[in-house]
Scaffold this active site. Sequence first.
Site, mmCIF file in Angstrom:
data_model
loop_
_atom_site.group_PDB
_atom_site.id
_atom_site.type_symbol
_atom_site.label_atom_id
_atom_site.label_comp_id
_atom_site.label_asym_id
_atom_site.label_seq_id
_atom_site.Cartn_x
_atom_site.Cartn_y
_atom_site.Cartn_z
ATOM 1 N N ALA A 143 -2.502 -6.677 -7.577
ATOM 2 C CA ALA A 143 -3.879 -7.127 -7.839
ATOM 3 C C ALA A 143 -4.515 -7.729 -6.579
ATOM 4 O O ALA A 143 -5.686 -7.466 -6.278
ATOM 5 C CB ALA A 143 -3.901 -8.141 -8.979
ATOM 6 N N ASN B 43 -1.172 -0.221 -0.924
ATOM 7 C CA ASN B 43 -1.980 -0.453 -2.134
ATOM 8 C C ASN B 43 -3.425 -0.775 -1.749
ATOM 9 O O ASN B 43 -4.381 -0.264 -2.356
ATOM 10 C CB ASN B 43 -1.446 -1.650 -2.937
ATOM 11 C CG ASN B 43 0.012 -1.511 -3.340
ATOM 12 O OD1 ASN B 43 0.530 -0.407 -3.431
ATOM 13 N ND2 ASN B 43 0.680 -2.634 -3.578
ATOM 14 N N GLY C 152 -6.430 -16.715 -8.295
ATOM 15 C CA GLY C 152 -5.932 -15.999 -9.476
ATOM 16 C C GLY C 152 -7.003 -15.930 -10.542
ATOM 17 O O GLY C 152 -8.144 -15.559 -10.273
ATOM 18 N N TYR D 144 11.410 -0.828 -4.075
ATOM 19 C CA TYR D 144 11.499 -2.118 -4.766
ATOM 20 C C TYR D 144 11.429 -1.941 -6.272
ATOM 21 O O TYR D 144 10.944 -0.927 -6.762
ATOM 22 C CB TYR D 144 10.439 -3.103 -4.282
ATOM 23 C CG TYR D 144 9.021 -2.880 -4.772
ATOM 24 C CD1 TYR D 144 8.304 -1.744 -4.409
ATOM 25 C CD2 TYR D 144 8.390 -3.822 -5.581
ATOM 26 C CE1 TYR D 144 6.987 -1.562 -4.831
ATOM 27 C CE2 TYR D 144 7.069 -3.651 -6.009
ATOM 28 C CZ TYR D 144 6.383 -2.501 -5.629
ATOM 29 O OH TYR D 144 5.093 -2.319 -6.040
ATOM 30 N N ASP E 9 -3.808 -6.965 -3.555
ATOM 31 C CA ASP E 9 -4.055 -5.867 -2.604
ATOM 32 C C ASP E 9 -5.329 -5.125 -2.989
ATOM 33 O O ASP E 9 -6.119 -4.716 -2.125
ATOM 34 C CB ASP E 9 -2.875 -4.899 -2.596
ATOM 35 C CG ASP E 9 -1.552 -5.629 -2.453
ATOM 36 O OD1 ASP E 9 -1.538 -6.684 -1.785
ATOM 37 O OD2 ASP E 9 -0.548 -5.167 -3.020
ATOM 38 N N ARG F 195 6.135 -13.502 1.090
ATOM 39 C CA ARG F 195 7.281 -13.097 0.271
ATOM 40 C C ARG F 195 8.501 -13.798 0.857
ATOM 41 O O ARG F 195 9.043 -13.390 1.885
ATOM 42 C CB ARG F 195 7.484 -11.575 0.311
ATOM 43 C CG ARG F 195 6.315 -10.764 -0.224
ATOM 44 C CD ARG F 195 6.167 -10.844 -1.739
ATOM 45 N NE ARG F 195 5.063 -10.011 -2.224
ATOM 46 C CZ ARG F 195 3.797 -10.410 -2.342
ATOM 47 N NH1 ARG F 195 3.456 -11.646 -2.015
ATOM 48 N NH2 ARG F 195 2.872 -9.581 -2.788
HETATM 49 O O1 KDG Z 1 1.354 -7.012 -3.571
HETATM 50 C C1 KDG Z 1 2.219 -6.122 -4.232
HETATM 51 C C2 KDG Z 1 3.359 -5.831 -3.315
HETATM 52 O O2 KDG Z 1 4.073 -7.005 -3.122
HETATM 53 C C3 KDG Z 1 4.278 -4.776 -3.852
HETATM 54 O O3 KDG Z 1 3.613 -3.536 -3.937
HETATM 55 C C4 KDG Z 1 5.550 -4.643 -3.073
HETATM 56 O O4 KDG Z 1 4.759 -4.516 -0.841
HETATM 57 C C5 KDG Z 1 5.467 -5.046 -1.631
HETATM 58 C C6 KDG Z 1 6.278 -6.173 -1.183
HETATM 59 O O5 KDG Z 1 6.718 -6.148 -0.051
HETATM 60 O O6 KDG Z 1 6.452 -7.107 -1.965
#
Ligand code: KDG
Length: 305
Positions: free
Chosen positions: A251, A34, A223, A86, A253, A163
């Site tokens: 956003a 992205n 944000g 995803y 990215d 994540r």
């Molecule tokens: O920032 C958006 C990404 O999180 C999404 O496109 C999916 O790359 C991704 C992930 O691993 O969460």
Amino acid sequence: DFDIVALGEPLVELNQTGQDPRQFLQGFGGDTSNAIIAAARQGARCAYLTRVGDDAFGAQFLALWREEDVDTSGVEVDPSAHTGLYFVQHGPDGHAFSYLRRGSAASLMTPASLDGGLIERARFLHVSGISLAISTSACDTVFAAIARARAAGVQVSLDSNLRLRLWPLDRARAVLREALCHADLFLPSMDDMQHLTGNDDPERTLDWIRDAGATGVVVLKLGKDGAIIDDGKTRTPVAALRVDAIDATGAGDCFAGSLLARRCQGDDWADAVRYANVAAALSTLGYGAVDPLPRAEQVLAKLRT
Ligand code: KDG
């Protein structure tokens, strides 16, 4: 030859856009993909380093990058692994992701995947917490990429993109702490930092990042409240553009890619962040990580209003 080379995992996106829970819009995602598409849409010369499966989704990605003017000579195609996927679901607390990516082609990247020499030809290498999280060989690959970049005088940009479905918090904290010390530009979000440090105060968060060994520029993303630029000497807040977001996927990215593109075009940090804030806000006005990424004309028009 390149302004920006990004490294990471592309993921096909299935976005639940309407009332019908069985209806999904197929798009594209993957944070670094992205970001590199966002940068290309702002006019930067871009390349992407990754591995996709020898499958329909891998082919779609190759076509997408070519269409977006992103160089694909560093993309490996793996006949024995799949391209990751995803799902995005939207609820009262915003969007949430579910992944089908374990064992994906990108997670099988190794430091040898970097041997094509693309990184050495760029001004910036862009990587993220997701690139570091998806597997230990991908993590090794990111650190090898950072070492190559530094040895060649290429600036390293790191987005925290935490994540917690991908790795345990303790490992994420340790690995990101190590990586941020080598970044010329560190792009953490306040949400990510709150998980990593346990505090929600931006000033204390920036202190934590400096204490952890950051020596480059840090742009802390708040944000809808904008961002704070910390160049090691002064801290400068930059306001965001307020919009009614439809889908904030990608956003951050868009912010990263736009910021790097504008730095390559000569903006100072404050102007580049102002631009990236507007680009990121515009990217939330449609569903999906990639389709709504704005182009330079749209961002510049909005900046003039
Ligand atoms: O920032 C958006 C990404 O999180 C999404 O496109 C999916 O790359 C991704 C992930 O691993 O969460």
